[in-house]
Scaffold this motif. Sequence first.
Motif, mmCIF file in Angstrom:
data_model
loop_
_atom_site.group_PDB
_atom_site.id
_atom_site.type_symbol
_atom_site.label_atom_id
_atom_site.label_comp_id
_atom_site.label_asym_id
_atom_site.label_seq_id
_atom_site.Cartn_x
_atom_site.Cartn_y
_atom_site.Cartn_z
ATOM 1 N N GLY A 222 0.823 -1.201 0.000
ATOM 2 C CA GLY A 222 0.000 0.000 0.000
ATOM 3 C C GLY A 222 0.854 1.247 0.000
ATOM 4 O O GLY A 222 0.911 1.985 -0.983
ATOM 5 N N VAL A 238 -6.700 0.555 3.663
ATOM 6 C CA VAL A 238 -5.745 -0.127 2.787
ATOM 7 C C VAL A 238 -6.144 -1.600 2.749
ATOM 8 O O VAL A 238 -5.934 -2.331 3.719
ATOM 9 N N GLY A 244 0.426 -3.746 3.964
ATOM 10 C CA GLY A 244 -0.286 -2.481 4.063
ATOM 11 C C GLY A 244 0.645 -1.288 4.061
ATOM 12 O O GLY A 244 0.622 -0.451 3.167
ATOM 13 N N ILE A 264 -6.412 -2.042 7.770
ATOM 14 C CA ILE A 264 -5.522 -2.718 6.821
ATOM 15 C C ILE A 264 -6.001 -4.155 6.673
ATOM 16 O O ILE A 264 -6.168 -4.868 7.663
ATOM 17 N N THR A 266 -4.916 -7.527 4.713
ATOM 18 C CA THR A 266 -3.661 -7.890 4.072
ATOM 19 C C THR A 266 -3.490 -9.394 3.880
ATOM 20 O O THR A 266 -4.070 -10.203 4.608
#
Length: 383
Positions: A222, A238, A244, A264, A266
């Motif tokens: 990200g 994100v 992230g 986040i 992920t």
Amino acid sequence: MYRHIMSVLLALVICLALTPAQAKGPGLKEAHSAARNVAALRAMVARGARLIELPPGRFVLNARITIPYAPVTLRGAGPEATVLEWERGAKTSGIVISPQAGQYGVLLRDLSLHTRSAGRGTALTVDLTAQTASGLIQNRTTPRLTLDSVYVHGATNAAKDGWRTGLKLVDVLKAVINNFSFVGNRLGPGAYASSAAVMSSGRGAPVEQMFTNISVVAADVGLDFDAVEGIFVGHSNVVDVGTGVRARTSRGVEPMLQVHNSHINTNRFGIYADGMAQMSLHHLLIYARNSARRDVVGISAVNTVFSNISNNIFVDNSSRHALDGIVLEGDGNLISGNLFQSARRAIWIRGGTANRIGLQVYGKVAEPLVDEGVGTVRGEGVK
């Protein structure tokens, strides 16, 4: 009376002389060919326009636009109202702002940068390397970049097209980025052609970069930082990323990474930090995605000293792989007040000395605390 008129005329002449070159609606037409639109923009740059106002519309381009000076303002009518869209077959693409002298700032706002290519090109590059002298960006106090309401996407969707990199910063001092949206190019579950939504680095000790209201979908990383001090990321989302936020340093320990009040989602790392000091990670919601192809780490902090990781929530949504909430190697850090809804290991101290562990909340967690450090201090009630 005569003197008064002459004074007004003189003031008007001075005002006009000081007004920077301006281009409003620089010959762009939706019906024009990509080559003609590129030529129109390049003509404005060749004249040294300091303010380039882009009208509403979708304007196709087939080559990169380079602006070799500052200060400069590039402003549209609004994101998705003004769209610059590069053709699939364009050999070069994106916008590069790379002043060759001076210590002046850059302002970009209210426009979208689209591409019809898949996993190619950088949408926007701001390279201020020329403002570096004796190994440092000079001077150290003048703000350099303001970016507000810029959307960077593919022309259709994440499965078909998207930039390789959204925003690339090189030696940018005092940057404020707000309402930046990136949708990259996804190859499949957990795999991406887009390398990063944001990349920031430099050899001149860039400091003070602030990111708020950032939206990232479909990128390997990200927000990716190397050798940057004073990073602030807040109020952001994100998701569908490999990592992230990644903060590393090739120039010794860097102080002050702060990521807060954000989500986040992920496949690999929520946050990966290596070589940070006085870092603060707080009030984050970190999910391990079901598309993860390997075990996931919520927060990985390596070579980290005197930092605070607190009041975060960790959730394992992966059905095939495990989540380790916080994995730490470093000295003098504090971990407190986190909530681990589900995880294999909530906290894993892999090395370091004099770290302090406060009270946490555990849900479905196999191992609340694995301590391989030296002299770890556990708060009252912590086992």
